[in-house]
Structure formats: C-alpha cells, structure tokens
Design an enzyme around this catalytic site. Sequence first.
Site, PDB file in Angstrom:
ATOM      1  N   ASP A 198       0.824  -1.209   0.000  1.00  0.00           N
ATOM      2  CA  ASP A 198       0.000   0.000   0.000  1.00  0.00           C
ATOM      3  C   ASP A 198       0.860   1.262   0.000  1.00  0.00           C
ATOM      4  O   ASP A 198       1.931   1.294   0.618  1.00  0.00           O
ATOM      5  CB  ASP A 198      -0.884   0.058   1.248  1.00  0.00           C
ATOM      6  CG  ASP A 198      -1.887  -1.074   1.324  1.00  0.00           C
ATOM      7  OD1 ASP A 198      -2.244  -1.629   0.274  1.00  0.00           O
ATOM      8  OD2 ASP A 198      -2.322  -1.398   2.451  1.00  0.00           O
ATOM      9  N   ASP A 231      -0.827  -2.969  -3.904  1.00  0.00           N
ATOM     10  CA  ASP A 231      -2.151  -3.168  -3.316  1.00  0.00           C
ATOM     11  C   ASP A 231      -2.932  -1.860  -3.345  1.00  0.00           C
ATOM     12  O   ASP A 231      -3.184  -1.315  -4.413  1.00  0.00           O
ATOM     13  CB  ASP A 231      -2.015  -3.749  -1.917  1.00  0.00           C
ATOM     14  CG  ASP A 231      -3.304  -4.397  -1.437  1.00  0.00           C
ATOM     15  OD1 ASP A 231      -4.089  -4.862  -2.272  1.00  0.00           O
ATOM     16  OD2 ASP A 231      -3.541  -4.408  -0.220  1.00  0.00           O
ATOM     17  N   ASP A 235      -5.782   2.465   1.989  1.00  0.00           N
ATOM     18  CA  ASP A 235      -6.645   1.412   2.515  1.00  0.00           C
ATOM     19  C   ASP A 235      -6.884   1.632   4.002  1.00  0.00           C
ATOM     20  O   ASP A 235      -5.987   2.089   4.730  1.00  0.00           O
ATOM     21  CB  ASP A 235      -6.004   0.033   2.325  1.00  0.00           C
ATOM     22  CG  ASP A 235      -6.125  -0.482   0.898  1.00  0.00           C
ATOM     23  OD1 ASP A 235      -6.683   0.226   0.050  1.00  0.00           O
ATOM     24  OD2 ASP A 235      -5.650  -1.609   0.646  1.00  0.00           O
ATOM     25  N   ARG A 284     -12.397  -0.430  -7.197  1.00  0.00           N
ATOM     26  CA  ARG A 284     -12.296  -0.026  -5.795  1.00  0.00           C
ATOM     27  C   ARG A 284     -12.094   1.480  -5.635  1.00  0.00           C
ATOM     28  O   ARG A 284     -11.069   1.935  -5.141  1.00  0.00           O
ATOM     29  CB  ARG A 284     -11.175  -0.789  -5.073  1.00  0.00           C
ATOM     30  CG  ARG A 284     -11.383  -2.288  -5.022  1.00  0.00           C
ATOM     31  CD  ARG A 284     -10.317  -2.974  -4.183  1.00  0.00           C
ATOM     32  NE  ARG A 284     -10.512  -4.410  -4.158  1.00  0.00           N
ATOM     33  CZ  ARG A 284      -9.726  -5.273  -3.511  1.00  0.00           C
ATOM     34  NH1 ARG A 284      -8.682  -4.815  -2.836  1.00  0.00           N
ATOM     35  NH2 ARG A 284      -9.963  -6.564  -3.549  1.00  0.00           N
TER      36      ARG A 284
END
Length: 392
Positions: A198, A231, A235, A284
């Site tokens: 991330d 990723d 998040d 997403r």
Amino acid sequence: MNFQVPKLPVAPVACFQRLSIVTKPIVAAGLLISMLACAKKPVESAGVTGAAQAATPAVGGAVPATAGGTPVAANSITPAFGPVGFATENGGTTGGAGGRTVAATTLAELTEYAKSAEPLIITISGTISGGTQGASVRVSSNKTLLGVGKNGFLEGVGLTISDQRNIIVQNLKFTMSTVTNTKINDEKRPQVAVNDGDCITIQGTSQNLWFDHCEFFNQDPATQLNQDLYDGLIDAKGASAFITISWNYFHDHHKAHLIGNSDKDAGDRKVTFHHNYYLNIHERVPVYRFGTGHAFNNYYKHVYGTGINSRVGACLRVEKNYFEDVKNPVVSKNSDVLGKWDVSDNMYVDCTGSQPTTSTCSLTPPYQYASVLNDAAQVKEIVVQGAGVGKL
C-alpha cells in the site's frame, strides 16, 4: 460554464500582510507552503495557533478578493480549505498544528520525525526514496506531513498509521512502482513486500485523519497485469474511523481503496471522499464494507472494472459525482450480503452497467458541507483543475 470559486491568498510578495485573523481556528496546512516562501518577512498571525492554521475559504459562493485585493476570476481554481467531512467530527483534525515545523530531507529524518511523540509539521521539499527494497514509515499522532510546492515525493516509501489519531498528509506524491522487493501472497501472486504493497495503510483504532491534495499512482493496469503487485493507494481497516480523503489525484492503478479488509471486518469507518480525481483505475473507488460513507463531487474517468462497490450492508451517500467512461459506477458485488446506497444527482456519461438513480438506504451526513458542494455538471472541470499536488 459559469462557476465561482474563491482563491486562497498565495502571493509571496504580499506575504499575507492582509490575511484576516481567524475567529474559529481550523487547519489549512497548505498555507505553510506560501509562508515558507515569505520566511524572511513577518507574517501577521495574531490569534492563530501554529504555523499551519489560517482562514479557510470554502469552494462555491461569491468570488472574494485575494490578499492583494484583486478579484478572483470565476473559473480560477485554487482549492484550499480546512477538512470537510468525517475528519471534522470526533474532536476534529488539526495534525501537528501548535508544534514545531521541521524539514525532512532523508528517509532517516522522516522516520524519526514521524514516530516522534511530539506534535510536528514535517515539510518535504524533494524526493525521499525507499530504493528498490522500499520502506515503510510509521506515523504517530498529531503530525502533519506536508509537501512544499510540487516536489514533495515519497518514492517507494509507504506510510503506516496504526492505532494513532489526528494526522494530516497533504500535497505529497506517492508511488510504490519503483519497488522490486516482492513476496508471494495468498493468491499466489507476487506483491510488493513492504507496507503490504500500500501507499498508505490505516489500521487499528486510528482516527481523525485527513489526506488532501496528494497524488497517488503506480503503473497502467493495461500493461502491468498483476492486480496484486501494488495493493491499495489508501486502505483502511479495523476500527479506524473519521477519515476525509479530498482533492487527491489517483491514477494508473488496479485497486484504489479497500475500506474494510474482509466480510468479517465489521465496523463503521466513517470515510468522506470529496473532490478527488480518479483516472485509469481498474476498481475499488472505493470498495466499502459495513458502516457509513460519503462520496461527493468526485470525478471518475475510465474506471473499467467497478466504481463504488458497497458491500455487506454498508450505506453510502453518493452525491453529485461525475462518472465518465466508468463500468458499474455504483454497484454491490463480491459479497453474499449486498451493500446499499443513497444516490443523489450524479452524472453518468458514456458509462455502462449499474448506474442507479434510486436509493436503497438513507444517510444524512452529520457535518456541514453545503458551502463546498458543487453541482455535478461543474465537477469535472473543478476537480481536474484543483486536485493533486501544487494546487494549494
């Protein structure tokens, strides 16, 4: 198109000599950038706590004058205002306001400042690299990480915020695309090993976080086909909550935001997304499990997997966004229990799939945002001009 947006006073010559005294202090960390340019001249700041606090004009409404008295053109976009959304709840978000201002020029300096127990405004004026192995920096409570001008860049350096609160990240570029250090994940695919792949990981009980005017990117998903190599861009999982993600430019990436990392990660993370620019993202934007969230005035262009994916009973207010060339702009999929949405006045242009105009839940955000809410038809131009670094 006739819309009016006030312009933040950023005139090094004037050095804010006409800046009004704040009557209700809220953070606008981006003002520090222009103040640094005027460091050799005094700045009138009576009644302001910390270098990063100043008046925060809202987007929309009448056109004001700049610090020098010159009217702002109706189509001029210099968005810079305090946090709007869930980050203003639960006591608010002020970052390192009131603490020292320090400059991080190396990874070691950034690491030390970020983990310090004291409130700090940490400025970054150039590239800090994690090299091909990558690096993860843990950010402690009461910090502002602030890029200066257009050059603050965390290259292969991810941020982890775990069980911390009151953090601002503003005006910085992020990528993990320079990292070659990988591991094999649960899906049997290579994934960047550092920071879980991330750019920013939020976890634990972290609360009151504001991510504003940043740029996040990796590689074009059409040519970099491994969806797990990098990723998330931002998040959030666990009991993290009261988060605002605003005026950022997210591009060239597979999976932008995972809010809740499994169908068992129950929680109400309370995230607001507004005035963000999403370009060439697979999916997403976000995927959102459980609880409540708010997405308004975002511009989505060429999102070709799924757009906003509400899952496992989440209720999302999706309001006055501009979707262009998006597959399934607002949808619920991939969970046994469907998510819901409260949709209002969104624009769907050359989109396919689920484009709802009726709501399946009702959500009234607890904060005030009418003064920064633009009509959907204005969003594309406003966001393209105002999102990303160097726009403060």
